[in-house]
Write a protein that holds these residues in place. Structure first.
Motif, PDB file in Angstrom:
ATOM      1  N   HIS A  45      68.454 -70.778   8.281  1.00  0.00           N
ATOM      2  CA  HIS A  45      67.920 -70.485   6.947  1.00  0.00           C
ATOM      3  C   HIS A  45      66.583 -69.771   6.997  1.00  0.00           C
ATOM      4  N   ASP A  46      65.628 -70.328   7.740  1.00  0.00           N
ATOM      5  CA  ASP A  46      64.265 -69.790   7.691  1.00  0.00           C
ATOM      6  C   ASP A  46      64.096 -68.513   8.514  1.00  0.00           C
ATOM      7  N   LEU A  47      64.862 -68.369   9.583  1.00  0.00           N
ATOM      8  CA  LEU A  47      64.705 -67.184  10.429  1.00  0.00           C
ATOM      9  C   LEU A  47      65.750 -66.117  10.156  1.00  0.00           C
ATOM     10  N   PHE A  48      66.927 -66.529   9.624  1.00  0.00           N
ATOM     11  CA  PHE A  48      68.002 -65.552   9.438  1.00  0.00           C
ATOM     12  C   PHE A  48      68.597 -65.543   8.030  1.00  0.00           C
ATOM     13  N   ALA A  49      67.963 -66.257   7.114  1.00  0.00           N
ATOM     14  CA  ALA A  49      68.308 -66.201   5.689  1.00  0.00           C
ATOM     15  C   ALA A  49      69.771 -66.536   5.400  1.00  0.00           C
ATOM     16  N   VAL A  50      70.355 -67.428   6.187  1.00  0.00           N
ATOM     17  CA  VAL A  50      71.709 -67.905   5.914  1.00  0.00           C
ATOM     18  C   VAL A  50      71.628 -68.946   4.799  1.00  0.00           C
ATOM     19  N   SER A  51      72.564 -68.891   3.861  1.00  0.00           N
ATOM     20  CA  SER A  51      72.512 -69.792   2.708  1.00  0.00           C
ATOM     21  C   SER A  51      72.768 -71.239   3.128  1.00  0.00           C
ATOM     22  N   PHE A  52      72.235 -72.168   2.321  1.00  0.00           N
ATOM     23  CA  PHE A  52      72.445 -73.579   2.617  1.00  0.00           C
ATOM     24  C   PHE A  52      73.909 -73.979   2.427  1.00  0.00           C
ATOM     25  N   ASP A  53      74.613 -73.267   1.556  1.00  0.00           N
ATOM     26  CA  ASP A  53      76.057 -73.539   1.414  1.00  0.00           C
ATOM     27  C   ASP A  53      76.769 -73.307   2.745  1.00  0.00           C
ATOM     28  N   GLU A  54      76.467 -72.162   3.379  1.00  0.00           N
ATOM     29  CA  GLU A  54      77.101 -71.842   4.664  1.00  0.00           C
ATOM     30  C   GLU A  54      76.658 -72.804   5.754  1.00  0.00           C
ATOM     31  N   ILE A  55      75.368 -73.139   5.752  1.00  0.00           N
ATOM     32  CA  ILE A  55      74.851 -74.065   6.761  1.00  0.00           C
ATOM     33  C   ILE A  55      75.512 -75.432   6.611  1.00  0.00           C
ATOM     34  N   GLY A  56      75.688 -75.871   5.367  1.00  0.00           N
ATOM     35  CA  GLY A  56      76.352 -77.141   5.126  1.00  0.00           C
ATOM     36  C   GLY A  56      77.778 -77.150   5.657  1.00  0.00           C
ATOM     37  N   GLN A  57      78.467 -76.015   5.496  1.00  0.00           N
ATOM     38  CA  GLN A  57      79.835 -75.924   6.010  1.00  0.00           C
ATOM     39  C   GLN A  57      79.869 -76.013   7.535  1.00  0.00           C
ATOM     40  N   ILE A  58      78.903 -75.368   8.194  1.00  0.00           N
ATOM     41  CA  ILE A  58      78.842 -75.424   9.658  1.00  0.00           C
ATOM     42  C   ILE A  58      78.604 -76.862  10.118  1.00  0.00           C
ATOM     43  N   LEU A  59      77.714 -77.566   9.409  1.00  0.00           N
ATOM     44  CA  LEU A  59      77.336 -78.926   9.809  1.00  0.00           C
ATOM     45  C   LEU A  59      78.312 -79.982   9.313  1.00  0.00           C
ATOM     46  N   GLY A  60      79.188 -79.597   8.384  1.00  0.00           N
ATOM     47  CA  GLY A  60      80.068 -80.589   7.786  1.00  0.00           C
ATOM     48  C   GLY A  60      79.311 -81.506   6.846  1.00  0.00           C
ATOM     49  N   LYS A  61      78.267 -80.954   6.196  1.00  0.00           N
ATOM     50  CA  LYS A  61      77.430 -81.721   5.276  1.00  0.00           C
ATOM     51  C   LYS A  61      77.333 -81.000   3.944  1.00  0.00           C
ATOM     52  N   SER A  62      76.770 -81.668   2.956  1.00  0.00           N
ATOM     53  CA  SER A  62      76.592 -81.057   1.650  1.00  0.00           C
ATOM     54  C   SER A  62      75.458 -80.027   1.699  1.00  0.00           C
ATOM     55  N   THR A  63      75.420 -79.174   0.673  1.00  0.00           N
ATOM     56  CA  THR A  63      74.333 -78.193   0.569  1.00  0.00           C
ATOM     57  C   THR A  63      72.986 -78.900   0.481  1.00  0.00           C
ATOM     58  N   ALA A  64      72.934 -79.991  -0.284  1.00  0.00           N
ATOM     59  CA  ALA A  64      71.683 -80.737  -0.428  1.00  0.00           C
ATOM     60  C   ALA A  64      71.230 -81.322   0.911  1.00  0.00           C
ATOM     61  N   ALA A  65      72.183 -81.817   1.688  1.00  0.00           N
ATOM     62  CA  ALA A  65      71.833 -82.375   3.000  1.00  0.00           C
ATOM     63  C   ALA A  65      71.313 -81.291   3.935  1.00  0.00           C
ATOM     64  N   ALA A  66      71.915 -80.105   3.855  1.00  0.00           N
ATOM     65  CA  ALA A  66      71.446 -78.984   4.682  1.00  0.00           C
ATOM     66  C   ALA A  66      70.021 -78.610   4.304  1.00  0.00           C
ATOM     67  N   LYS A  67      69.733 -78.589   2.995  1.00  0.00           N
ATOM     68  CA  LYS A  67      68.371 -78.286   2.537  1.00  0.00           C
ATOM     69  C   LYS A  67      67.382 -79.321   3.068  1.00  0.00           C
ATOM     70  N   MET A  68      67.779 -80.585   3.029  1.00  0.00           N
ATOM     71  CA  MET A  68      66.894 -81.658   3.491  1.00  0.00           C
ATOM     72  C   MET A  68      66.610 -81.529   4.990  1.00  0.00           C
ATOM     73  N   LEU A  69      67.632 -81.203   5.767  1.00  0.00           N
ATOM     74  CA  LEU A  69      67.445 -81.022   7.211  1.00  0.00           C
ATOM     75  C   LEU A  69      66.476 -79.878   7.491  1.00  0.00           C
ATOM     76  N   ALA A  70      66.655 -78.757   6.784  1.00  0.00           N
ATOM     77  CA  ALA A  70      65.777 -77.606   6.988  1.00  0.00           C
ATOM     78  C   ALA A  70      64.346 -77.937   6.579  1.00  0.00           C
ATOM     79  N   SER A  71      64.203 -78.670   5.483  1.00  0.00           N
ATOM     80  CA  SER A  71      62.867 -79.038   5.005  1.00  0.00           C
ATOM     81  C   SER A  71      62.160 -79.932   6.018  1.00  0.00           C
ATOM     82  N   ARG A  72      62.903 -80.892   6.571  1.00  0.00           N
ATOM     83  CA  ARG A  72      62.317 -81.796   7.573  1.00  0.00           C
ATOM     84  C   ARG A  72      61.905 -81.022   8.821  1.00  0.00           C
ATOM     85  N   ALA A  73      62.759 -80.090   9.251  1.00  0.00           N
ATOM     86  CA  ALA A  73      62.424 -79.274  10.418  1.00  0.00           C
ATOM     87  C   ALA A  73      61.222 -78.391  10.134  1.00  0.00           C
ATOM     88  N   ARG A  74      61.163 -77.833   8.921  1.00  0.00           N
ATOM     89  CA  ARG A  74      60.058 -76.942   8.550  1.00  0.00           C
ATOM     90  C   ARG A  74      58.728 -77.685   8.610  1.00  0.00           C
TER      91      ARG A  74
END
Length: 294
Positions: free
Chosen positions: A133-162
């Motif tokens: 998300h932060d380096l390659f501007a991939v949407s959280f919807d797509e990231i959630g699909q890769i992780l098998g998680k919801s969009t909200a969960a993907a956002k939370m993971l990115a926020s924690r990492a940030r």
């Protein structure tokens, strides 16, 4: 499997994406060799896919590379290998030809050593969410699909990492200024000028040395300065040259017989050295692609 070929439109499209995919994998894994393996695996998967079903070619490839990289990270974590917990990130050494007009841009590149060190501390899911998300501007919807998680969960993971990334120190200062700080440190170490060493070292500086018998960590300006003086006094280096290590100022030294003695990488924050990484393990040095002595 057929090799990529300019005559093949799918291969041409893949080659146009290769550098970006390699960058994604490298930021995920911190290893150029692993990144190349991931990109090659992505090509193999593409060659088995009916491309008529792919509506977003770049997005499909990014997803595949993300999933393969995630599998590699999870495999590392499952093995709990000390080599990944304790090792320094992979150091890429290139010749330093001095400041160029684009120098500051290169030094600001987020592939820098400082970011790789922070990324190594993130969990696999955090790392993927932040990198994509932060380096390659991939949407959280797509990231959630890769992780098998919801969009909200993907956002939370990115926020924690940030937050973890932002809490870590980042290199600051133009390329020329960083080189001057490194040169001041090396000159002071050669002269045995303890006061000058303390001047250029951050009080909380951390030195991580990859030695034949393992990794050693030294904390604090006084300890690092004392160690720098004693190493230079007892060292057997007869040649050295300034280099770039992961795009930041560094130094390589060689013994009289031409064998590499060490590679040093420096992180500079607010005009002082905050982190020094040293590779002095002959086996690891032999595996590195080092320039020739000047």
């Amino acid at each position: 499997m057929s090799d990529t070929s300019p005559a093949d439109p799918v291969a041409e499209a893949f080659e146009a994406q290769r550098d970006r995919l390699r960058a994604v994998a490298y930021r995920m894994l911190g290893s150029h060799a692993d990144a190349e393996d991931v990109v090659q695996e992505a090509w193999l998967r593409l060659s088995r896919q009916d491309t008529a079903t792919i509506h977003n070619f770049a997005g499909w490839l990014t997803t595949v590379v993300g999933r393969i990289s995630l599998d590699v990270l999870r495999s590392r974590q499952a093995r709990s290998e000390a080599s990944y917990d304790d090792r320094l990130p992979e150091l890429v050494v290139t010749v330093d030809d001095g400041p160029a007009p684009e120098d500051d841009v290169a030094l600001a590149d987020s592939v820098g050593l400082a970011l790789l060190v922070v990324l190594e501390s993130l969990g696999p899911s955090e790392r993927l969410a932040f990198v994509l998300h932060d380096l390659f501007a991939v949407s959280f919807d797509e990231i959630g699909q890769i992780l098998g998680k919801s969009t909200a969960a993907a956002k939370m993971l990115a926020s924690r990492a940030r937050r973890k990334v932002q809490a870590a120190e980042h290199p600051t200062g133009a390329g020329r200024e960083q080189r001057e700080v490194v040169q001041a440190f090396l000159s002071a170490a050669r002269r045995g000028d303890f006061e000058e060493l303390l001047r250029v070292l951050d009080p909380g500086v951390k030195l991580t040395a990859d030695l034949p018998h393992g990794v050693v960590v030294i904390l604090g300006a006084t300890e690092v300065a004392t160690g720098a003086q004693s190493r230079v006094a007892a060292g057997s280096a007869v040649r050295g040259r300034a280099v770039l290590v992961n795009g930041l100022p560094g130094y390589v030294s060689w013994r009289e017989d031409g064998a590499p003695l060490s590679v040093m990488a420096f992180t500079i924050v607010d005009g002082r050295i905050s982190d020094i990484s040293v590779v002095a393990d002959p086996a690891r040095l032999a595996a590195m692609d080092l320039p020739e002595p000047e």
